[in-house]
Design an enzyme around this catalytic site. Structure first.
Site, PDB file in Angstrom:
ATOM      1  N   HIS A 471       0.726  -1.197   0.016  1.00 39.22           N
ATOM      2  CA  HIS A 471      -0.017  -0.134  -0.128  1.00 39.22           C
ATOM      3  C   HIS A 471       0.939   1.105  -0.122  1.00 39.22           C
ATOM      4  O   HIS A 471       0.572   1.966  -0.875  1.00 39.22           O
ATOM      5  CB  HIS A 471      -1.009   0.004   1.218  1.00 39.22           C
ATOM      6  CG  HIS A 471      -1.891   1.316   1.142  1.00 39.22           C
ATOM      7  ND1 HIS A 471      -3.328   1.039   0.935  1.00 39.22           N
ATOM      8  CD2 HIS A 471      -1.628   2.428   1.796  1.00 39.22           C
ATOM      9  CE1 HIS A 471      -3.706   2.197   1.369  1.00 39.22           C
ATOM     10  NE2 HIS A 471      -2.736   3.144   1.534  1.00 39.22           N
ATOM     11  N   GLU A 472       1.811   1.342   0.816  1.00 39.38           N
ATOM     12  CA  GLU A 472       2.726   2.510   1.039  1.00 39.38           C
ATOM     13  C   GLU A 472       3.532   2.674  -0.025  1.00 39.38           C
ATOM     14  O   GLU A 472       4.044   3.568  -0.594  1.00 39.38           O
ATOM     15  CB  GLU A 472       3.458   2.447   2.356  1.00 39.38           C
ATOM     16  CG  GLU A 472       2.353   2.608   3.514  1.00 39.38           C
ATOM     17  CD  GLU A 472       1.359   3.677   3.555  1.00 39.38           C
ATOM     18  OE1 GLU A 472       1.996   4.786   2.915  1.00 39.38           O
ATOM     19  OE2 GLU A 472       0.689   3.443   4.295  1.00 39.38           O
TER      20      GLU A 472
END
Length: 683
Positions: A471-472
């Site tokens: 995600h990051e």
């Protein structure tokens, strides 16, 4: 000082290790003074016949210089400093920067210069990106209240100052509450069920605190592990009570760090700010910079999602209650849910989520993630060894294309007491091209908040943490792969919240792909790969009893929405929470729970925007269907994603970019479809 102050020198990458407390205030004061001087010159030369280069690009250069210097200070604030010198100096800088930005947003002569440029004959021929920049700048001027009477501008300035101070106080009290509580365990039998690696970390914490045995704290990872694996029901209940009453009038530290009055004042100020600016409520104001059209659209969207999920909620609740009954628990409580959900997964599928950690070491997983991104986007990711860093665990990756550097990604992987207790992505620099044609390369920072390995073990990720990493990293790639030349459009923080989460949500999808996980997973000791059958078991386990996570996210989104839409109707924060709870019976908190008091999304940039995770998740699901159709490793599809969505930055709506990527219009009923929802991290 200016001659030697690292914050005042030209640099390609920030000089983190060279910056000291004594550099901060002189640097920010010098930058602000210089900005004021140059702005006066810009206004004098641009009032009558403003031009793009001499107004827009010149102002962007000034704004970027201050923001980048403050970004260095923000980053260095996430490491330990001796004494009070750093905190005092940084506080002075934050206040000075905030006052200067407020001054800038109320500069009528500057506002008029932008208006003249937007209305000029030359602006008719501007491309879409330039028009987007001007529209955005003028919108932000108006949202600052520049067109309001002086007394209302003064009211708005007071409210903005109070809102900022209350947000900081909320976080400070929550952090104090987290640090205040701990439980010293002397008998290892009390930790039955917890994985060895978790107990080893607890033992290290105990030693650091001067104890023998084990220490349980309120950080997110420890809380999750205990609630999932601890067989001692009383221990789970004790930790649950401490966690859900943090910073409130309930629980073991009742009243000591109570965020209730802070939150009430914050909501009142946000509501008044919205009304001063001509909006009915703060929810409506927040949508002025988001993709969603109206509070009514958001409300309809969230309740459609809830309606879609309710049958699954009911089915999984009955299933878990029956399973707990088989194990002697007739009164299933909130502190039992994660524990029995995990036991059910293990009994049904014959595997534990924990046993798959060995196949996702942070080091090897990050290396394969970088290799995947290289193939997908046609780039090269090269780790750098010699660079200025703020902590010895920080790593730096250079992003190259056609042998030319196009950006940088820092990774600060591990949890630290002085850092934020969640994973997130920061932007150290937005890409831009100066009036002289020089490219300023974008920089992203990934804060993982992962737990560092102990006793010679590397950091091993469970599936949730794997999704967090992806995600990051998705956010970071969107930051560095943009090609827009304009500072106000190029950073992920320039996107509305319901568009900014899209890249992260898309990248999570690869963690749910059977084919991708077969390629990704490799044992940290033997390099053994997971078989197709083992990956199927992992995914089946991951998909079992997930409704509780979905319900928590929907609850948070609806709660945030109702707080900011209905403020002033006479209900307290707790009353609003109880009302939302009545809609989502799937997750019921005890009467003593104070969910809002620890709900830090309210003050970390997501106030009135928590719905963005679900909204962007629906769009991400739609986008990933193209990869499922074309092949999850398809470089042509990756190129199309980059060109349609990453490259343009905030120059067009995500809806339009997504339709360009898909090659067709979005379905009219898109937001009523069932999706896999997740709550892993924030940007």
């Amino acid at each position: 000082m200016p001659a030697t102050n690292p914050l005042l020198q030209a640099y390609v990458l920030p000089p983190y290790s060279a910056v000291r407390a004594e550099h901060l205030v002189p640097a920010i004061e010098a930058i602000i003074a210089d900005n004021r001087r140059v702005i006066a010159e810009i206004i004098a030369s641009q009032s009558d016949l403003p031009t793009w280069d001499d107004l827009v690009l010149a102002m962007d250069e000034l704004s970027a210089r201050l923001d980048e210097a403050m970004g260095v200070i923000n980053t260095l604030g996430l490491v330990a400093h001796e004494g009070n010198a750093w905190s005092e100096a940084s506080s002075t800088c934050y206040e000075a920067a905030a006052l200067f930005k407020a001054e800038l947003q109320h500069n009528h002569l500057l506002f008029q210069a932008y208006q003249r440029l937007a209305n000029s004959p030359q602006a008719v021929n501007f491309d879409a990106s330039r028009k987007a920049v001007l529209n955005k700048v003028l919108r932000d001027f108006r949202l600052s209240g520049i067109t309001l009477p002086l007394d209302q501008q003064q009211t708005l300035a007071r409210l903005n100052h109070e809102i900022s101070a209350l947000g900081n106080l909320f976080l400070a009290q929550l952090e104090s509450a987290d640090r205040a509580w701990s439980k010293h365990v002397e008998d290892e039998a009390d930790l039955a069920g917890l994985p060895e690696t978790i107990k080893q970390r607890m033992a290290v914490k105990a030693l650091e605190a001067g104890h023998e045995g084990w220490l349980i704290t309120l950080d997110q990872d420890t809380y999750r592990q205990v609630m999932t694996y601890a067989e001692d029901r009383a221990l789970r209940e004790e930790l649950f009570i401490a966690y859900v009453t943090r910073a409130s009038d309930q629980g073991p530290y009742a009243g000591q760090f109570d965020n209730t009055p802070v939150l009430e004042l914050l909501l009142a100020d946000r509501h008044e700010k919205a009304r001063v600016l001509g909006y009915s409520n703060f929810m409506e104001l927040s949508l002025a910079t988001n993709m969603a059209d109206s509070p009514e659209q958001v409300a309809s969207f969230l309740r459609r999602q809830l309606a879609v999920e309710k049958p699954r909620f009911s089915r999984e609740a009955q299933e878990l209650k029956a399973f707990a009954g088989e194990h002697g628990i007739a009164d299933l409580q909130a502190w039992d849910l994660d524990f029995f959900a995990q036991k059910l997964r293990q009994e049904r599928h014959g595997v534990s989520q924990e046993q798959f950690r060995a196949y996702f070491p942070l080091e090897g997983t990050l290396r394969r993630l970088a290799l995947f991104a290289e193939r997908l986007f046609g780039i090269e990711i090269v780790e750098q060894k010699d660079f200025s860093r703020w902590h010895d665990r920080v790593r730096l990756f250079q992003i190259k294309e056609h042998a030319e550097v196009i950006g940088h990604i820092y990774i600060d992987p591990y949890q630290r007491q002085e850092a934020k207790d969640f994973a997130w992505t920061a932007t150290a620099r937005n890409r831009r091209i100066t009036a002289e044609g020089r490219v300023k390369l974008p920089i992203a920072i990934l804060y993982g908040n992962f737990v560092e390995g102990v006793a010679g073990q590397p950091c091993l990720l469970d599936h949730r943490q794997l999704r967090t990493l992806f995600h990051e990293f998705g956010h970071c790639l969107q930051q560095v792969l943009t090609v827009t030349p304009y500072w106000p459009l190029s950073g992920i923080t320039e996107l509305g919240r319901d568009a900014a989460e899209f890249a992260g949500q898309v990248f999570e999808r690869w963690c749910l792909s059977r084919e991708f996980l077969i390629w990704l997973a490799a044992h940290h000791q033997t390099a053994e790969r997971l078989s197709e059958a083992e990956v199927d078991l992992l995914l089946a386990s991951t998909a079992t009893q997930t409704s509780w996570e979905t319900a928590h996210l929907l609850m948070g989104a609806l709660f945030d929405f109702e707080l900011h839409r209905s403020h002033g109707d006479g209900r307290s924060v707790q009353s609003v929470f109880e009302s939302v709870q009545s809609e989502i019976a799937h997750v019921q908190f005890p009467a003593y729970a104070r969910f809002a008091n620890g709900f830090d999304y309210m003050v970390t940039g997501y106030g009135a925007s928590v719905y963005a995770y679900i909204w962007s998740d629906v769009l991400a699901t739609e986008a990933f269907k193209k990869f499922q159709k074309d092949w999850v490793f398809n470089a042509d599809t990756g190129k199309a994603l980059r060109e349609a969505i990453f490259a343009p930055g905030d120059s067009r709506l995500l809806f339009e970019s997504l339709e360009k990527f898909l090659g067709q219009p979005l379905a009219a009923d898109l937001f009523s479809r069932e999706t896999v929802l997740s709550e892993t991290s924030r940007s």
